[in-house]
Scaffold this motif. Structure first.
Motif, PDB file in Angstrom:
ATOM      1  N   ILE A 138      67.911 -12.202  62.622  1.00 24.95           N
ATOM      2  CA  ILE A 138      66.906 -11.186  62.328  1.00 24.95           C
ATOM      3  C   ILE A 138      67.093  -9.981  63.226  1.00 24.95           C
ATOM      4  O   ILE A 138      67.646 -10.076  64.329  1.00 24.95           O
ATOM      5  CB  ILE A 138      65.470 -11.736  62.487  1.00 24.95           C
ATOM      6  CG1 ILE A 138      65.181 -12.116  63.945  1.00 24.95           C
ATOM      7  CG2 ILE A 138      65.262 -12.921  61.573  1.00 24.95           C
ATOM      8  CD1 ILE A 138      63.741 -12.529  64.197  1.00 24.95           C
ATOM      9  N   SER A 139      66.644  -8.825  62.750  1.00 26.74           N
ATOM     10  CA  SER A 139      66.727  -7.602  63.542  1.00 26.74           C
ATOM     11  C   SER A 139      65.644  -6.649  63.087  1.00 26.74           C
ATOM     12  O   SER A 139      64.927  -6.908  62.103  1.00 26.74           O
ATOM     13  CB  SER A 139      68.101  -6.947  63.368  1.00 26.74           C
ATOM     14  OG  SER A 139      68.188  -6.290  62.117  1.00 26.74           O
ATOM     15  N   THR A 140      65.520  -5.534  63.769  1.00 29.64           N
ATOM     16  CA  THR A 140      64.516  -4.540  63.408  1.00 29.64           C
ATOM     17  C   THR A 140      64.851  -3.839  62.103  1.00 29.64           C
ATOM     18  O   THR A 140      64.040  -3.083  61.581  1.00 29.64           O
ATOM     19  CB  THR A 140      64.375  -3.493  64.522  1.00 29.64           C
ATOM     20  OG1 THR A 140      65.652  -2.936  64.834  1.00 29.64           O
ATOM     21  CG2 THR A 140      63.787  -4.119  65.782  1.00 29.64           C
ATOM     22  N   ALA A 141      66.036  -4.089  61.565  1.00 27.89           N
ATOM     23  CA  ALA A 141      66.384  -3.521  60.261  1.00 27.89           C
ATOM     24  C   ALA A 141      65.746  -4.302  59.116  1.00 27.89           C
ATOM     25  O   ALA A 141      65.718  -3.832  57.985  1.00 27.89           O
ATOM     26  CB  ALA A 141      67.909  -3.498  60.078  1.00 27.89           C
ATOM     27  N   ASP A 142      65.233  -5.499  59.396  1.00 28.12           N
ATOM     28  CA  ASP A 142      64.594  -6.321  58.364  1.00 28.12           C
ATOM     29  C   ASP A 142      63.149  -5.882  58.154  1.00 28.12           C
ATOM     30  O   ASP A 142      62.462  -5.513  59.101  1.00 28.12           O
ATOM     31  CB  ASP A 142      64.576  -7.798  58.780  1.00 28.12           C
ATOM     32  CG  ASP A 142      65.960  -8.384  58.932  1.00 28.12           C
ATOM     33  OD1 ASP A 142      66.830  -8.071  58.108  1.00 28.12           O
ATOM     34  OD2 ASP A 142      66.156  -9.170  59.884  1.00 28.12           O
ATOM     35  N   ASP A 143      62.688  -5.978  56.894  1.00 28.36           N
ATOM     36  CA  ASP A 143      61.252  -5.878  56.708  1.00 28.36           C
ATOM     37  C   ASP A 143      60.662  -7.269  56.905  1.00 28.36           C
ATOM     38  O   ASP A 143      61.376  -8.233  57.168  1.00 28.36           O
ATOM     39  CB  ASP A 143      60.898  -5.263  55.345  1.00 28.36           C
ATOM     40  CG  ASP A 143      61.286  -6.124  54.162  1.00 28.36           C
ATOM     41  OD1 ASP A 143      61.318  -7.357  54.296  1.00 28.36           O
ATOM     42  OD2 ASP A 143      61.542  -5.558  53.083  1.00 28.36           O
ATOM     43  N   CYS A 144      59.352  -7.389  56.804  1.00 24.00           N
ATOM     44  CA  CYS A 144      58.687  -8.632  57.173  1.00 24.00           C
ATOM     45  C   CYS A 144      59.153  -9.811  56.325  1.00 24.00           C
ATOM     46  O   CYS A 144      59.455 -10.888  56.847  1.00 24.00           O
ATOM     47  CB  CYS A 144      57.164  -8.452  57.055  1.00 24.00           C
ATOM     48  SG  CYS A 144      56.207  -9.830  57.741  1.00 24.00           S
ATOM     49  N   VAL A 145      59.246  -9.623  55.015  1.00 18.27           N
ATOM     50  CA  VAL A 145      59.641 -10.726  54.150  1.00 18.27           C
ATOM     51  C   VAL A 145      61.101 -11.097  54.356  1.00 18.27           C
ATOM     52  O   VAL A 145      61.459 -12.278  54.361  1.00 18.27           O
ATOM     53  CB  VAL A 145      59.342 -10.394  52.673  1.00 18.27           C
ATOM     54  CG1 VAL A 145      60.067 -11.336  51.731  1.00 18.27           C
ATOM     55  CG2 VAL A 145      57.840 -10.502  52.430  1.00 18.27           C
ATOM     56  N   ASP A 146      61.984 -10.105  54.520  1.00 18.49           N
ATOM     57  CA  ASP A 146      63.376 -10.408  54.835  1.00 18.49           C
ATOM     58  C   ASP A 146      63.450 -11.268  56.096  1.00 18.49           C
ATOM     59  O   ASP A 146      64.195 -12.243  56.169  1.00 18.49           O
ATOM     60  CB  ASP A 146      64.166  -9.125  55.067  1.00 18.49           C
ATOM     61  CG  ASP A 146      64.484  -8.391  53.778  1.00 18.49           C
ATOM     62  OD1 ASP A 146      64.523  -9.036  52.719  1.00 18.49           O
ATOM     63  OD2 ASP A 146      64.684  -7.171  53.828  1.00 18.49           O
ATOM     64  N   CYS A 147      62.701 -10.878  57.103  1.00 17.54           N
ATOM     65  CA  CYS A 147      62.706 -11.611  58.369  1.00 17.54           C
ATOM     66  C   CYS A 147      62.212 -13.042  58.176  1.00 17.54           C
ATOM     67  O   CYS A 147      62.827 -13.996  58.663  1.00 17.54           O
ATOM     68  CB  CYS A 147      61.830 -10.881  59.383  1.00 17.54           C
ATOM     69  SG  CYS A 147      61.911 -11.589  61.050  1.00 17.54           S
ATOM     70  N   LEU A 148      61.107 -13.210  57.452  1.00 14.70           N
ATOM     71  CA  LEU A 148      60.563 -14.550  57.238  1.00 14.70           C
ATOM     72  C   LEU A 148      61.527 -15.421  56.443  1.00 14.70           C
ATOM     73  O   LEU A 148      61.637 -16.620  56.687  1.00 14.70           O
ATOM     74  CB  LEU A 148      59.213 -14.458  56.524  1.00 14.70           C
ATOM     75  CG  LEU A 148      58.070 -13.842  57.332  1.00 14.70           C
ATOM     76  CD1 LEU A 148      56.830 -13.674  56.468  1.00 14.70           C
ATOM     77  CD2 LEU A 148      57.752 -14.673  58.564  1.00 14.70           C
ATOM     78  N   ASN A 149      62.237 -14.818  55.492  1.00 11.96           N
ATOM     79  CA  ASN A 149      63.236 -15.570  54.733  1.00 11.96           C
ATOM     80  C   ASN A 149      64.363 -16.060  55.623  1.00 11.96           C
ATOM     81  O   ASN A 149      64.931 -17.126  55.385  1.00 11.96           O
ATOM     82  CB  ASN A 149      63.806 -14.705  53.609  1.00 11.96           C
ATOM     83  CG  ASN A 149      63.031 -14.832  52.315  1.00 11.96           C
ATOM     84  OD1 ASN A 149      63.239 -15.758  51.545  1.00 11.96           O
ATOM     85  ND2 ASN A 149      62.117 -13.908  52.076  1.00 11.96           N
ATOM     86  N   LYS A 150      64.717 -15.295  56.645  1.00  5.44           N
ATOM     87  CA  LYS A 150      65.794 -15.694  57.543  1.00  5.44           C
ATOM     88  C   LYS A 150      65.322 -16.684  58.609  1.00  5.44           C
ATOM     89  O   LYS A 150      65.932 -17.737  58.814  1.00  5.44           O
ATOM     90  CB  LYS A 150      66.379 -14.463  58.239  1.00  5.44           C
ATOM     91  CG  LYS A 150      67.128 -13.506  57.335  1.00  5.44           C
ATOM     92  CD  LYS A 150      67.601 -12.297  58.135  1.00  5.44           C
ATOM     93  CE  LYS A 150      68.315 -11.278  57.271  1.00  5.44           C
ATOM     94  NZ  LYS A 150      68.740 -10.084  58.057  1.00  5.44           N
ATOM     95  N   ALA A 151      64.270 -16.310  59.315  1.00  5.39           N
ATOM     96  CA  ALA A 151      63.841 -17.082  60.481  1.00  5.39           C
ATOM     97  C   ALA A 151      62.947 -18.261  60.124  1.00  5.39           C
ATOM     98  O   ALA A 151      62.848 -19.215  60.900  1.00  5.39           O
ATOM     99  CB  ALA A 151      63.124 -16.167  61.460  1.00  5.39           C
ATOM    100  N   CYS A 152      62.289 -18.187  58.987  1.00  5.23           N
ATOM    101  CA  CYS A 152      61.296 -19.210  58.611  1.00  5.23           C
ATOM    102  C   CYS A 152      61.537 -19.682  57.179  1.00  5.23           C
ATOM    103  O   CYS A 152      60.595 -19.787  56.387  1.00  5.23           O
ATOM    104  CB  CYS A 152      59.885 -18.645  58.741  1.00  5.23           C
ATOM    105  SG  CYS A 152      59.490 -17.947  60.363  1.00  5.23           S
TER     106      CYS A 152
END
Length: 295
Positions: A138-152
């Motif tokens: 994950i990085s600051t380039a992700d939006d919230c849903v992108d981030c959740l799809n990766k990390a969670c």
């Protein structure tokens, strides 16, 4: 693809007042592999603003969420499954980021608000050559849903599976809605509550006590002085697990430590007995990189 297909609506943050205006609805992605390099591309119908890019379509090649561009004809094009978001070098504190070739982005690198039906509407403007230091990618380039799809990924999948047609038997409620005409699910409501705080003028980050208030009230109230129970009794397990994954520090001793006022890693304790003060979000959490940063 056997995964659930979510509907998306675009809500834009109105400058200076933190309001959101419904702009379009993106239809369910198809499985024909068209629209972008092995992805589940989909052409979306409905009113849209030409040039606006909206996250929400799902790519078959690796099951990640990508984006669609609104064309001059007022229709969304195919899912852009060839595109990748690579931000510039982020600052250690995460309060601001200067993109590489391509411009400057604010912390989180996103604009827009949570869309309702399992989507975080908005666009990412970032430079090239950036890399994430987090093991989840994950990085600051992700939006919230992108981030959740990766990390969670596990927690997100469980939340998405719990919709208006598959309610939690203990609470009779659900995590995310599938049909855009259905009532918001619990996570829909909570992320909308957080997004309203993100859109307020002068916001630098939505602090953990405010996020806890949005969760404690199931999206109804962001006041940390009146909403502080975690997790509330009527919250479904799927919603709670996704929220904890979003906000807990990697390797946290117990789920939900992010919201515990007595946890010294989450809240600074006042030696004189005053109210604890929320500490910054932990590195490599979606709460820090994407889900609480200004819109």
């Amino acid at each position: 693809m056997n995964g659930k297909r979510s509907y998306w609506k675009l809500l834009m943050a109105s400058a200076g007042v933190g309001l959101f205006v419904t702009n379009c609805t993106i239809k369910t992605a198809t499985d024909d592999g068209t629209g972008g390099n092995g992805g589940a591309g989909n052409a979306s119908s409905g009113t849209c603003t030409p040039g606006m890019r909206v996250n929400g379509c799902i790519c078959l090649s690796d099951n990640h969420v990508s984006s669609q561009l609104c064309g001059s004809d007022g229709l969304f094009g195919a899912c852009d499954c060839a595109a990748s978001s690579t931000g510039g070098t982020s600052s250690t504190g995460g309060t601001s980021n200067t993109a590489g070739t391509g411009g400057t982005i604010s912390a989180g690198g996103t604009t827009g608000g949570y869309s309702g039906s399992a989507g975080y509407a908005g666009s990412t403007t970032a430079g090239t050559g950036g890399a994430s230091a987090c093991s989840t990618g994950i990085s600051t380039a992700d939006d919230c849903v992108d981030c959740l799809n990766k990390a969670c990924a596990t927690e997100w999948a469980a939340c998405a599976a719990e919709d208006e047609g598959h309610v939690d038997p203990d609470t009779g409620d659900y995590c995310l809605k599938n049909n855009p005409m259905a009532d918001d699910g619990q996570m829909d409501s909570i992320l909308n509550c957080i997004a309203m705080e993100q859109g307020k003028p002068g916001t630098t980050v939505v602090k953990r006590d405010v996020v806890r208030a949005c969760g404690s009230s199931i999206g109804a109230d962001a006041d940390p002085m009146t909403q502080f129970i975690w997790a509330p009794p009527l919250m479904t397990a799927a919603t709670k697990n996704l929220m904890n994954c979003m906000a807990d520090a990697p390797g946290a001793a117990m789920p939900g430590a992010w919201a515990d006022s007595n946890d010294p890693a989450s809240f600074a304790q006042d030696p004189d007995g005053g109210l604890p003060t929320p500490l910054p979000w932990a590195d490599c959490t979606c709460a820090k990189t994407s889900c609480t940063t200004p819109l």
